[in-house]
Scaffold this motif. Structure first.
Motif, PDB file in Angstrom:
ATOM      1  N   UNK A  83     -39.180 -71.699  10.834  1.00 13.37           N
ATOM      2  CA  UNK A  83     -38.822 -72.552   9.701  1.00 13.37           C
ATOM      3  C   UNK A  83     -37.400 -73.080   9.857  1.00 13.37           C
ATOM      4  N   UNK A  84     -37.152 -74.243   9.250  1.00 16.72           N
ATOM      5  CA  UNK A  84     -35.799 -74.825   9.187  1.00 16.72           C
ATOM      6  C   UNK A  84     -35.165 -74.972  10.563  1.00 16.72           C
ATOM      7  N   UNK A  85     -35.908 -75.528  11.493  1.00 18.16           N
ATOM      8  CA  UNK A  85     -35.405 -75.700  12.861  1.00 18.16           C
ATOM      9  C   UNK A  85     -34.129 -76.533  12.874  1.00 18.16           C
ATOM     10  N   UNK A  86     -34.057 -77.544  12.014  1.00 15.40           N
ATOM     11  CA  UNK A  86     -32.895 -78.431  12.039  1.00 15.40           C
ATOM     12  C   UNK A  86     -31.648 -77.817  11.408  1.00 15.40           C
ATOM     13  N   UNK A  87     -31.722 -76.555  10.977  1.00 15.10           N
ATOM     14  CA  UNK A  87     -30.524 -75.858  10.519  1.00 15.10           C
ATOM     15  C   UNK A  87     -29.734 -75.261  11.695  1.00 15.10           C
ATOM     16  N   UNK A  88     -30.352 -75.222  12.876  1.00 11.32           N
ATOM     17  CA  UNK A  88     -29.646 -74.719  14.055  1.00 11.32           C
ATOM     18  C   UNK A  88     -28.568 -75.724  14.481  1.00 11.32           C
ATOM     19  N   UNK A  89     -27.591 -75.233  15.231  1.00 10.28           N
ATOM     20  CA  UNK A  89     -26.610 -76.136  15.846  1.00 10.28           C
ATOM     21  C   UNK A  89     -27.343 -77.117  16.756  1.00 10.28           C
ATOM     22  N   UNK A  90     -26.810 -78.338  16.886  1.00 13.51           N
ATOM     23  CA  UNK A  90     -27.529 -79.396  17.585  1.00 13.51           C
ATOM     24  C   UNK A  90     -27.879 -79.010  19.018  1.00 13.51           C
ATOM     25  N   UNK A  91     -26.935 -78.402  19.744  1.00 14.93           N
ATOM     26  CA  UNK A  91     -27.218 -78.069  21.139  1.00 14.93           C
ATOM     27  C   UNK A  91     -28.279 -76.971  21.241  1.00 14.93           C
ATOM     28  N   UNK A  92     -28.329 -76.105  20.234  1.00 20.72           N
ATOM     29  CA  UNK A  92     -29.326 -75.031  20.244  1.00 20.72           C
ATOM     30  C   UNK A  92     -30.708 -75.582  19.922  1.00 20.72           C
ATOM     31  N   UNK A  93     -30.790 -76.451  18.903  1.00 24.32           N
ATOM     32  CA  UNK A  93     -32.098 -76.988  18.536  1.00 24.32           C
ATOM     33  C   UNK A  93     -32.647 -77.876  19.648  1.00 24.32           C
ATOM     34  N   UNK A  94     -31.759 -78.581  20.340  1.00 30.79           N
ATOM     35  CA  UNK A  94     -32.227 -79.422  21.442  1.00 30.79           C
ATOM     36  C   UNK A  94     -32.838 -78.566  22.555  1.00 30.79           C
ATOM     37  N   UNK A  95     -32.136 -77.500  22.944  1.00 28.91           N
ATOM     38  CA  UNK A  95     -32.671 -76.610  23.977  1.00 28.91           C
ATOM     39  C   UNK A  95     -33.963 -75.938  23.512  1.00 28.91           C
ATOM     40  N   UNK A  96     -33.997 -75.583  22.234  1.00 28.82           N
ATOM     41  CA  UNK A  96     -35.191 -74.928  21.693  1.00 28.82           C
ATOM     42  C   UNK A  96     -36.397 -75.858  21.736  1.00 28.82           C
TER      43      UNK A  96
END
Length: 280
Positions: free
Chosen positions: A48-61
């Motif tokens: 849930x709430x994937x876009x709450x991660x830091x941008x570089x983390x969500x991109x890698x995820x």
């Protein structure tokens, strides 16, 4: 209970993967890869709430998720408040492996369950016909429902009505159609909406048409949802955008007066459009 069943299932899935401290390396997908190999099938992942991660983390995820979904070693359900595809760019890295759904409100049965719970916590109750009316005026949005209940409670307090009571249709309509300007609680409650709109200049013309006419014509009927849909302001219907609910229409019209829309253009540096709306 469900939590225990999930915990047992995780323990059983990782029994042959070494002690808990040795299960996860630096790569967050290492455990998923090992689970898929050990089980001989895809791993099911809910985040849930994937876009709450830091941008570089969500991109890698998202890149890691995409490669494993395409390899059929992972089935994932991801939620967020923005279009997740915008986080990943570049050749062979687009997040194009997903079926996207935009959930803007609950169906009436689920909405009424949440309504009963929230109302009980607030010391009020809704008769069934009033609950159905609440679903109509909020469009099934739990956020709008929370704000309506807050306004109901505040109104009762101002009127000296401290004992629990049943909300009538008249109470609900008077509250949802209040002439009061949005207070700080409503503005904070809708800050995701206002933030998203501020970042998307291409939606401002549609926003003004919605405010003035209650609808905005679209050049297309298909494709990914636009900013006003992600913001929960509008829903697409018959090649047009319309407000998701009377409560949302009321909030948007009161919040986005000429000055606030002028402010949007001013922050963008578009002073010609800003000055027109400032009345200069």
């Amino acid at each position: 209970d469900l939590a225990s069943l999930l915990d047992n299932a995780i323990q059983q899935s990782t029994e042959s993967m070494g002690p808990p401290g040795a299960r996860i390396g630096k790569d967050p997908f290492e455990l998923i890869d090992r689970l898929a190999r050990s089980r001989g099938g895809p791993v099911f992942l809910l985040v849930a709430n994937v876009d709450r991660m830091a941008h570089h983390i969500v991109r890698a995820f998202l890149e890691g998720t995409r490669t494993r979904v395409e390899a059929r070693s992972l089935v994932a359900v991801l939620t967020g408040e923005y279009d997740l595809r915008d986080f990943v760019h570049g050749p062979k890295s687009e997040f194009n492996c997903a079926h996207q759904f935009v959930l803007q409100g609950y169906a009436q049965p689920g909405f009424e369950d949440r309504l009963a719970h929230l109302a009980a916590n607030a010391g009020i109750e809704f008769a069934r016909d009033v609950a159905a009316r609440a679903w109509e005026v909020t469009g099934g949005s739990i956020l709008c429902l929370r704000l309506v209940i807050s306004r109901l409670v505040s109104r009762r307090t101002r009127m000296g009505q401290n004992s629990p009571r049943t909300v009538t249709t008249r109470d609900l309509d008077e509250t949802s159609q209040s002439t009061d300007l949005p207070n700080s609680e409503w503005i904070v409650g809708h800050q995701h909406m206002t933030h998203l709109i501020a970042m998307e200049p291409d939606c401002w013309a549609d926003l003004e048409r919605l405010i003035e006419h209650g609808e905005a014509a679209l050049a297309w009927s298909e494709g990914a949802p636009g900013p006003l849909e992600f913001a929960g302001v509008a829903i697409r219907e018959n090649n047009k955008l319309r407000f998701t609910s009377p409560v949302m229409a009321d909030f948007v019209r009161k919040y986005y007066d000429k000055r606030r829309i002028a402010d949007l253009f001013a922050r963008q540096g578009n002073w010609n459009e800003a000055l027109v709306r400032y009345g200069a």
